[in-house]
Each structure stands twice: as C-alpha cells, then as structure tokens.
Design a protein around this motif. Structure first.
Motif, PDB file in Angstrom:
ATOM      1  N   PRO A  27       0.823  -1.214   0.000  1.00 39.60           N
ATOM      2  CA  PRO A  27       0.000   0.000   0.000  1.00 39.60           C
ATOM      3  C   PRO A  27       0.856   1.263   0.000  1.00 39.60           C
ATOM      4  O   PRO A  27       1.974   1.265   0.562  1.00 39.60           O
ATOM      5  CB  PRO A  27      -0.809  -0.117   1.289  1.00 39.60           C
ATOM      6  CG  PRO A  27      -0.847  -1.584   1.573  1.00 39.60           C
ATOM      7  CD  PRO A  27       0.466  -2.136   1.092  1.00 39.60           C
ATOM      8  N   GLU A  28       0.351   2.328  -0.617  1.00 43.57           N
ATOM      9  CA  GLU A  28       1.139   3.552  -0.728  1.00 43.57           C
ATOM     10  C   GLU A  28       1.495   4.133   0.638  1.00 43.57           C
ATOM     11  O   GLU A  28       2.584   4.690   0.809  1.00 43.57           O
ATOM     12  CB  GLU A  28       0.375   4.580  -1.575  1.00 43.57           C
ATOM     13  CG  GLU A  28       0.278   4.167  -3.049  1.00 43.57           C
ATOM     14  CD  GLU A  28      -0.378   5.221  -3.916  1.00 43.57           C
ATOM     15  OE1 GLU A  28      -0.785   6.267  -3.363  1.00 43.57           O
ATOM     16  OE2 GLU A  28      -0.482   5.005  -5.137  1.00 43.57           O
ATOM     17  N   LYS A  29       0.606   3.985   1.609  1.00 45.38           N
ATOM     18  CA  LYS A  29       0.922   4.476   2.958  1.00 45.38           C
ATOM     19  C   LYS A  29       2.138   3.749   3.518  1.00 45.38           C
ATOM     20  O   LYS A  29       3.029   4.363   4.117  1.00 45.38           O
ATOM     21  CB  LYS A  29      -0.278   4.279   3.879  1.00 45.38           C
ATOM     22  CG  LYS A  29      -0.042   4.767   5.308  1.00 45.38           C
ATOM     23  CD  LYS A  29      -1.276   4.551   6.186  1.00 45.38           C
ATOM     24  CE  LYS A  29      -1.003   5.016   7.603  1.00 45.38           C
ATOM     25  NZ  LYS A  29      -2.189   4.784   8.492  1.00 45.38           N
ATOM     26  N   GLN A  30       2.181   2.433   3.300  1.00 49.30           N
ATOM     27  CA  GLN A  30       3.310   1.635   3.788  1.00 49.30           C
ATOM     28  C   GLN A  30       4.601   2.004   3.064  1.00 49.30           C
ATOM     29  O   GLN A  30       5.665   2.115   3.685  1.00 49.30           O
ATOM     30  CB  GLN A  30       2.996   0.155   3.587  1.00 49.30           C
ATOM     31  CG  GLN A  30       4.072  -0.796   4.097  1.00 49.30           C
ATOM     32  CD  GLN A  30       3.663  -2.246   3.921  1.00 49.30           C
ATOM     33  OE1 GLN A  30       2.480  -2.589   3.950  1.00 49.30           O
ATOM     34  NE2 GLN A  30       4.650  -3.128   3.735  1.00 49.30           N
ATOM     35  N   GLU A  33       5.926   5.356   4.331  1.00 50.78           N
ATOM     36  CA  GLU A  33       6.624   5.210   5.611  1.00 50.78           C
ATOM     37  C   GLU A  33       8.003   4.589   5.403  1.00 50.78           C
ATOM     38  O   GLU A  33       8.986   4.999   6.043  1.00 50.78           O
ATOM     39  CB  GLU A  33       5.784   4.345   6.553  1.00 50.78           C
ATOM     40  CG  GLU A  33       4.494   5.009   6.994  1.00 50.78           C
ATOM     41  CD  GLU A  33       3.601   4.077   7.796  1.00 50.78           C
ATOM     42  OE1 GLU A  33       3.926   2.862   7.872  1.00 50.78           O
ATOM     43  OE2 GLU A  33       2.578   4.549   8.322  1.00 50.78           O
ATOM     44  N   ARG A  34       8.073   3.617   4.512  1.00 42.26           N
ATOM     45  CA  ARG A  34       9.363   2.966   4.245  1.00 42.26           C
ATOM     46  C   ARG A  34      10.398   3.957   3.716  1.00 42.26           C
ATOM     47  O   ARG A  34      11.563   3.943   4.148  1.00 42.26           O
ATOM     48  CB  ARG A  34       9.152   1.835   3.245  1.00 42.26           C
ATOM     49  CG  ARG A  34      10.443   1.251   2.702  1.00 42.26           C
ATOM     50  CD  ARG A  34      10.188   0.297   1.539  1.00 42.26           C
ATOM     51  NE  ARG A  34      11.380   0.089   0.749  1.00 42.26           N
ATOM     52  CZ  ARG A  34      11.421  -0.553  -0.414  1.00 42.26           C
ATOM     53  NH1 ARG A  34      10.299  -1.071  -0.912  1.00 42.26           N
ATOM     54  NH2 ARG A  34      12.556  -0.687  -1.073  1.00 42.26           N
ATOM     55  N   VAL A  37       8.760   9.545   3.295  1.00 36.77           N
ATOM     56  CA  VAL A  37       8.265  10.684   2.522  1.00 36.77           C
ATOM     57  C   VAL A  37       6.755  10.790   2.725  1.00 36.77           C
ATOM     58  O   VAL A  37       6.115   9.876   3.258  1.00 36.77           O
ATOM     59  CB  VAL A  37       8.571  10.517   1.011  1.00 36.77           C
ATOM     60  CG1 VAL A  37      10.067  10.535   0.760  1.00 36.77           C
ATOM     61  CG2 VAL A  37       7.939   9.235   0.455  1.00 36.77           C
ATOM     62  N   ASN A  38       6.180  11.917   2.301  1.00 31.43           N
ATOM     63  CA  ASN A  38       4.739  12.054   2.404  1.00 31.43           C
ATOM     64  C   ASN A  38       4.048  11.303   1.257  1.00 31.43           C
ATOM     65  O   ASN A  38       4.680  10.864   0.291  1.00 31.43           O
ATOM     66  CB  ASN A  38       4.325  13.535   2.444  1.00 31.43           C
ATOM     67  CG  ASN A  38       4.791  14.290   1.204  1.00 31.43           C
ATOM     68  OD1 ASN A  38       4.711  13.795   0.079  1.00 31.43           O
ATOM     69  ND2 ASN A  38       5.306  15.503   1.407  1.00 31.43           N
ATOM     70  N   ARG A  39       2.730  11.152   1.380  1.00 34.55           N
ATOM     71  CA  ARG A  39       1.980  10.373   0.391  1.00 34.55           C
ATOM     72  C   ARG A  39       2.048  11.008  -0.997  1.00 34.55           C
ATOM     73  O   ARG A  39       2.055  10.311  -2.013  1.00 34.55           O
ATOM     74  CB  ARG A  39       0.517  10.238   0.829  1.00 34.55           C
ATOM     75  CG  ARG A  39       0.306   9.352   2.044  1.00 34.55           C
ATOM     76  CD  ARG A  39       0.382   7.870   1.687  1.00 34.55           C
ATOM     77  NE  ARG A  39      -0.674   7.480   0.781  1.00 34.55           N
ATOM     78  CZ  ARG A  39      -1.904   7.118   1.169  1.00 34.55           C
ATOM     79  NH1 ARG A  39      -2.218   7.127   2.466  1.00 34.55           N
ATOM     80  NH2 ARG A  39      -2.802   6.742   0.291  1.00 34.55           N
TER      81      ARG A  39
END
Length: 230
Positions: A27-30, A33-34, A37-39
C-alpha cells in the motif's frame, strides 16, 4: 535527482527482480513510511511507474504489476490483426460506426485527393484480453457503404481483400503522442493522465498503387510500444 525519481528508480529495480505480473505493490501508505516521505511524493513516484507501463493503478484496490507493453512493429504489411496475431495475441474487433463522408479540404490536400471526395468512414475499437486497446478510424476509398456495413468483426483488411479484391501495402506513416479527449478516454477506458499514440497511415493497393485507405489509430501508450522495421 528529485526524491520521487529516486524512489521510482528503486521500485523499478524491485519490480524487475522481486515481483511477478499480477502482484500488487505494498500500500502507498506503507511505501511512504518505508521511504520516509509524504503520500504526495510517493504517489508521484508511482505515477512514473504507471507512465512506464510497469504498474496499473486501481482506485481503492492498489497498484498492480502490469504485463509488458506490446512491441508493435510497423512494416509494409498493413494488417493490424495480422501483425498482432504474428506475436501471439488474439484480438476482438467492435464496430462503433460506419457511414459515408466527404473529405474536408485540409485532409484532401494531405492525401492529394479532390476536396469532397466521398469515402466510407469505419470506426472500430480493438480489444486485447477484454481491454480496449486501440481506436481506428478507417477512411476507405472506392468501396460500397452497403458492403462495408456487413463488416462486424475480424480484420478490416482481410475483409477488403475478400469483398473488393483489394490487397493493401503500407505507405506513408506518421506518429505522435498526445493526450486523449474525454470521449477517447471513455472509449479506451483510459485515465486522463495517460497519453495515446496517434498513428496516421496511408495504405495503397498492392498492385495498382492507388490509395485505398487512410487510417488514424489511437493506441494506449500504457499497452503499446512502436518500432520501425527497416
């Protein structure tokens, strides 16, 4: 190099070595975080992968690893269906419209034909694996509308050969990329951010050399790459 481009480069390498066609990226949120950076930045990186044709984005589902683009070779064999069949792809043809038209002055000049020359305009949509892949507007000269209205599927050029004894040979071809309009997006089931590859082709009678077809095709740039055969 911009941060989103660095992320896109790393993800490209991972896609080529760690993923299979049909897999989904995390997922883009994950991923955001990796990479810390921001979404928005992460989404720009994924946009690069979508533009490259490596990833297909599905709203609410995720980002899926896509099939490789189709390498479509432009050579003297004019048949779209034949060319795709030669690389192992099956094609579904849908007829969207078939009517009589007359050449406008600008196009008539380009084709070196008299203005108001009558022709049959046949519009088709080609589907690969059930996905709309290409729109083609066939401007057909010296054919009967009633006969062309009997065309419903398969290869247009094979139909011309059978019905009019008209074998075709590819002539002048021009290519350009552009953004599709709203109607074209709907017909190709395409997001507004993905360009199309526009190909203008003149096809001539293989024996007499007379112009028999001027075609304008719009192909999805996320599905096709074109190469020129010498």
């Amino acid at each position: 190099m911009a941060v989103y481009l660095k992320i896109a480069t790393e993800l490209r390498d991972e896609i080529r070595h760690q993923y299979q066609i049909g897999d989904f990226l995390p997922p883009e949120k994950q991923l955001a975080e990796r990479f810390n950076v921001n979404r928005h930045t992460l989404r720009r990186a994924v946009d690069e992968l979508v533009q490259d044709g490596l990833v297909r984005r599905f709203q609410g589902i995720g980002n899926q690893i896509a099939k490789p683009k189709i390498d479509y070779v432009l050579h003297d064999r004019a048949s779209y269906s034949h060319n795709l069949a030669s690389i192992g792809l099956s094609l579904e043809t849908r007829v969207l419209d078939c009517r009589l038209e007359k050449l406008r002055p600008g196009l008539a000049d380009r084709l070196e034909l008299p203005a108001n020359t009558a022709y049959v305009l046949l519009t088709t949509c080609r589907l690969i694996d059930g996905r709309s892949a290409c729109l083609i507007r066939h401007h057909l000269f010296d054919v009967e509308l009633e006969k062309m209205q009997a065309f419903h599927s398969g290869s247009v050029h094979q139909f011309l050969l059978q019905q009019f004894n008209c074998p075709l040979k590819r002539g002048n071809t021009r290519l350009r990329a552009r953004m599709p309009n709203f109607e074209e997006c709907n017909q190709l089931q395409l997001g507004r951010g993905v360009p199309v590859l526009e190909v203008h082709t003149q096809n001539f009678h293989a024996t007499t050399g007379a112009l028999k077809e001027y075609s304008l095709s719009l192909s999805r740039s996320d599905m096709f790459e074109y190469s020129l055969e010498p």
